[in-house]
Scaffold this motif. Structure first.
Motif, mmCIF file in Angstrom:
data_model
loop_
_atom_site.group_PDB
_atom_site.id
_atom_site.type_symbol
_atom_site.label_atom_id
_atom_site.label_comp_id
_atom_site.label_asym_id
_atom_site.label_seq_id
_atom_site.Cartn_x
_atom_site.Cartn_y
_atom_site.Cartn_z
ATOM 1 N N UNK A 1 20.136 37.597 -4.289
ATOM 2 C CA UNK A 1 18.656 37.062 -4.245
ATOM 3 C C UNK A 1 18.294 36.486 -5.477
ATOM 4 N N UNK A 2 18.945 36.337 -6.297
ATOM 5 C CA UNK A 2 18.599 35.591 -7.716
ATOM 6 C C UNK A 2 18.019 34.281 -7.351
ATOM 7 N N UNK A 3 16.742 34.180 -7.837
ATOM 8 C CA UNK A 3 16.228 32.591 -7.745
ATOM 9 C C UNK A 3 17.028 31.663 -8.314
ATOM 10 N N UNK A 4 17.188 30.649 -7.590
ATOM 11 C CA UNK A 4 17.890 29.434 -8.027
ATOM 12 C C UNK A 4 17.429 28.871 -9.347
ATOM 13 N N UNK A 5 16.009 29.118 -9.714
ATOM 14 C CA UNK A 5 15.613 28.462 -10.848
ATOM 15 C C UNK A 5 16.207 29.201 -11.877
ATOM 16 N N UNK A 6 16.436 30.664 -11.724
ATOM 17 C CA UNK A 6 16.925 31.604 -12.973
ATOM 18 C C UNK A 6 18.352 31.149 -13.144
ATOM 19 N N UNK A 7 19.192 30.961 -12.226
ATOM 20 C CA UNK A 7 20.540 30.589 -12.222
ATOM 21 C C UNK A 7 20.620 29.374 -12.912
ATOM 22 N N UNK A 8 19.547 28.410 -12.545
ATOM 23 C CA UNK A 8 19.742 27.115 -13.216
ATOM 24 C C UNK A 8 19.414 27.158 -14.697
ATOM 25 N N UNK A 9 18.520 27.998 -14.915
ATOM 26 C CA UNK A 9 18.208 28.087 -16.330
ATOM 27 C C UNK A 9 19.080 28.919 -17.233
ATOM 28 N N UNK A 10 19.942 29.705 -16.724
ATOM 29 C CA UNK A 10 21.033 30.394 -17.359
ATOM 30 C C UNK A 10 22.256 29.283 -17.829
ATOM 31 N N UNK A 11 22.278 28.536 -16.667
ATOM 32 C CA UNK A 11 23.155 27.294 -16.760
ATOM 33 C C UNK A 11 23.157 26.371 -17.805
ATOM 34 N N UNK A 12 21.618 26.289 -17.958
ATOM 35 C CA UNK A 12 21.298 25.242 -18.788
ATOM 36 C C UNK A 12 21.451 25.792 -20.447
ATOM 37 N N UNK A 13 21.157 27.144 -20.429
ATOM 38 C CA UNK A 13 21.121 27.861 -21.704
ATOM 39 C C UNK A 13 22.838 28.046 -22.329
ATOM 40 N N UNK A 14 23.594 28.378 -21.215
ATOM 41 C CA UNK A 14 25.022 28.557 -21.569
ATOM 42 C C UNK A 14 25.932 27.891 -20.351
ATOM 43 N N UNK A 15 25.972 26.449 -20.612
ATOM 44 C CA UNK A 15 26.667 25.606 -19.617
ATOM 45 C C UNK A 15 28.050 26.019 -19.240
ATOM 46 N N UNK A 16 28.520 26.578 -20.066
ATOM 47 C CA UNK A 16 30.149 27.002 -19.682
ATOM 48 C C UNK A 16 30.340 28.163 -18.958
ATOM 49 N N UNK A 17 29.101 28.917 -18.699
ATOM 50 C CA UNK A 17 29.072 30.275 -17.769
ATOM 51 C C UNK A 17 29.159 29.703 -16.145
ATOM 52 N N UNK A 18 29.608 30.723 -15.544
ATOM 53 C CA UNK A 18 29.987 30.423 -14.032
ATOM 54 C C UNK A 18 29.238 31.951 -13.273
ATOM 55 N N UNK A 19 28.954 31.591 -12.236
ATOM 56 C CA UNK A 19 28.334 32.533 -11.459
ATOM 57 C C UNK A 19 28.932 32.789 -10.027
ATOM 58 N N UNK A 20 29.080 34.060 -9.341
ATOM 59 C CA UNK A 20 29.619 34.458 -8.221
ATOM 60 C C UNK A 20 28.301 35.371 -7.647
ATOM 61 N N UNK A 21 28.205 35.226 -6.100
ATOM 62 C CA UNK A 21 27.249 36.125 -5.592
ATOM 63 C C UNK A 21 27.994 37.503 -5.630
ATOM 64 N N UNK A 22 27.319 38.496 -6.007
ATOM 65 C CA UNK A 22 27.657 39.954 -5.865
ATOM 66 C C UNK A 22 28.337 40.224 -4.560
ATOM 67 N N UNK A 23 27.790 39.854 -3.490
ATOM 68 C CA UNK A 23 28.354 40.334 -2.113
ATOM 69 C C UNK A 23 29.833 39.542 -1.967
ATOM 70 N N UNK A 24 30.035 38.750 -2.575
ATOM 71 C CA UNK A 24 31.338 38.067 -2.627
ATOM 72 C C UNK A 24 32.382 38.661 -3.756
ATOM 73 N N UNK A 25 31.932 39.006 -4.914
ATOM 74 C CA UNK A 25 32.837 39.272 -5.767
ATOM 75 C C UNK A 25 32.997 40.972 -5.796
ATOM 76 N N UNK A 26 31.750 41.730 -5.500
ATOM 77 C CA UNK A 26 31.819 43.086 -5.690
ATOM 78 C C UNK A 26 30.932 43.641 -4.496
ATOM 79 N N UNK A 27 31.384 43.385 -3.405
ATOM 80 C CA UNK A 27 30.600 43.743 -2.040
ATOM 81 C C UNK A 27 30.467 45.142 -1.826
#
Length: 378
Positions: free
Chosen positions: A121-147
């Motif tokens: 449920x993380x807002x896209x604007x927050x994920x994009x904000x993190x990527x802008x600050x830490x461009x080398x990071x990557x993210x995966x939905x918890x329902x996929x990686x830790x269901x």
């Protein structure tokens, strides 16, 4: 009528929340993640006891990783509420003020090239904000990686689920004493909501009342249809009690059931029982779906069973694990889920029977215990 047969659950403690966060960090490492990022929603409540009074655009994030203590990033104006949460003592807290950029604050807590699980449920604007600050990071939905993060319940969670189920059972026991014929579906739905609250629910999530042809829609919203003599009526209702979910379904009939309604109900009842009897540790989730579905398919109604057999339940009424074809995860003691086969004959009627079940060390145990036999109502 009261629901005082079970003792009230003990409050969750700082140690409970600490243990949950440690387990998530351990499991994240096992999944190859650098950590987990949790935004407002059920995961945050489960991990910290904190639920913001309003979900706004302001950044709130719990960051869990192996290289630092759990840290909650919160807006300064909401920090007092966060500090009053039951699990606040188990974590550090950093706030940010309106007018400042919160993403570098959160980004400083992340490994620069890390891979993180993040709340669905993380807002896209927050994920994009993190990527802008830490461009080398990557993210995966918890329902996929830790269901399965919340799937196995401890004794206190099971106590709360049992109390929620008991209240839902008491609601059913009362609703079938009321008149159905000549009333609107919405009126019966209002009675269900009233009774759930009367028996201790702090939140009502759904009150499905599907009469006659409306019962062939599994998620029918109660409407203005007048319930008539001879109708089969699907009643599916639930919500939260002590923060944990209830969800049960029974199908009643206004007056004596027709031979066809009785036959379909008997098939669904047999399928539900078969699914329950298949529950034990080590069984794949999909097996519960398979055995229930086999009963209905052999009876000639396979195409009229149009949904999965079950879903997990906890701090939300729908969560992993799912009893569905393709879900090969194995059942473990402490998992809780619904078993709810159904048959839906478009334009005519539907039948569904649903219980919440928990996995014990050797089998399954029903949390709902109302009669499965078809109930005649007025």
């Amino acid at each position: 009528m009261t629901t005082a047969t079970l003792p009230q659950p003990a409050p969750f403690t700082r140690d409970d929340y600490t243990a949950r966060m440690r387990r998530v960090v351990r499991d994240a490492a096992g999944a190859g993640l650098s950590g987990v990022i949790v935004t407002p929603g059920p995961d945050l409540v489960w991990l910290t006891g904190y639920q913001p009074t309003a979900i706004t655009e302001r950044l709130t994030m719990l960051i869990l990783s192996t290289d630092r203590e759990p840290t909650l990033v919160v807006p300064a104006l909401e920090r007092p509420d966060a500090e009053s949460a039951e699990g606040a003592g188990a974590l550090s807290m950093i706030d940010w003020t309106d007018g400042s950029d919160p993403y570098p604050v959160a980004g400083d807590l992340l490994t620069s090239d890390g891979r993180f699980g993040i709340s669905d449920s993380a807002w896209a604007m927050h994920v994009l904000g993190l990527q802008r600050t830490r461009p080398a990071t990557s993210y995966q939905a918890l329902s996929e990686c830790m269901p399965m993060m919340r799937a196995v319940k401890d004794a206190n969670e099971l106590a709360r689920l049992s109390l929620a189920a008991e209240a839902a059972d008491a609601t059913y026991g009362e609703i079938v004493q009321l008149r159905f014929a000549g009333r609107l579906e919405t009126e019966v739905a209002a009675d269900l909501a009233r009774l759930l609250r009367q028996f201790g629910h702090e939140q009502v999530d759904f009150t499905v009342v599907g009469s006659g042809p409306n019962g062939a829609n599994p998620h029918h919203e109660a409407g203005e249809r007048v319930i008539q003599a001879g109708d089969a009526v699907v009643l599916d209702f639930g919500g939260l009690r002590y923060g944990y979910g209830s969800d049960t379904t029974r199908t009643v009939v206004v007056g004596e059931p027709s031979a066809e309604v009785q036959e379909v109900h008997d098939i669904v009842r047999t399928a539900q029982q078969a699914g329950f009897e298949a529950v034990r540790p080590g069984v794949p989730c999909q097996q519960i779906d398979r055995v229930a579905r086999e009963v209905i398919t052999k009876a000639g109604y396979g195409e009229q069973f149009i949904h999965r057999t079950g879903h997990g339940i906890g701090v939300t009424t729908h969560e992993p694990p799912y009893m569905v074809e393709g879900e090969e995860r194995l059942l473990e003691p402490g998992m809780c889920f619904s078993i709810e086969p159904g048959i839906y004959l478009a334009g005519r009627f539907g039948v569904r029977i649903e219980d919440i079940v928990t996995v014990t060390e050797s089998a399954g145990r029903r949390l709902n215990n109302t009669d499965h036999r078809i109930r005649v109502v007025e």
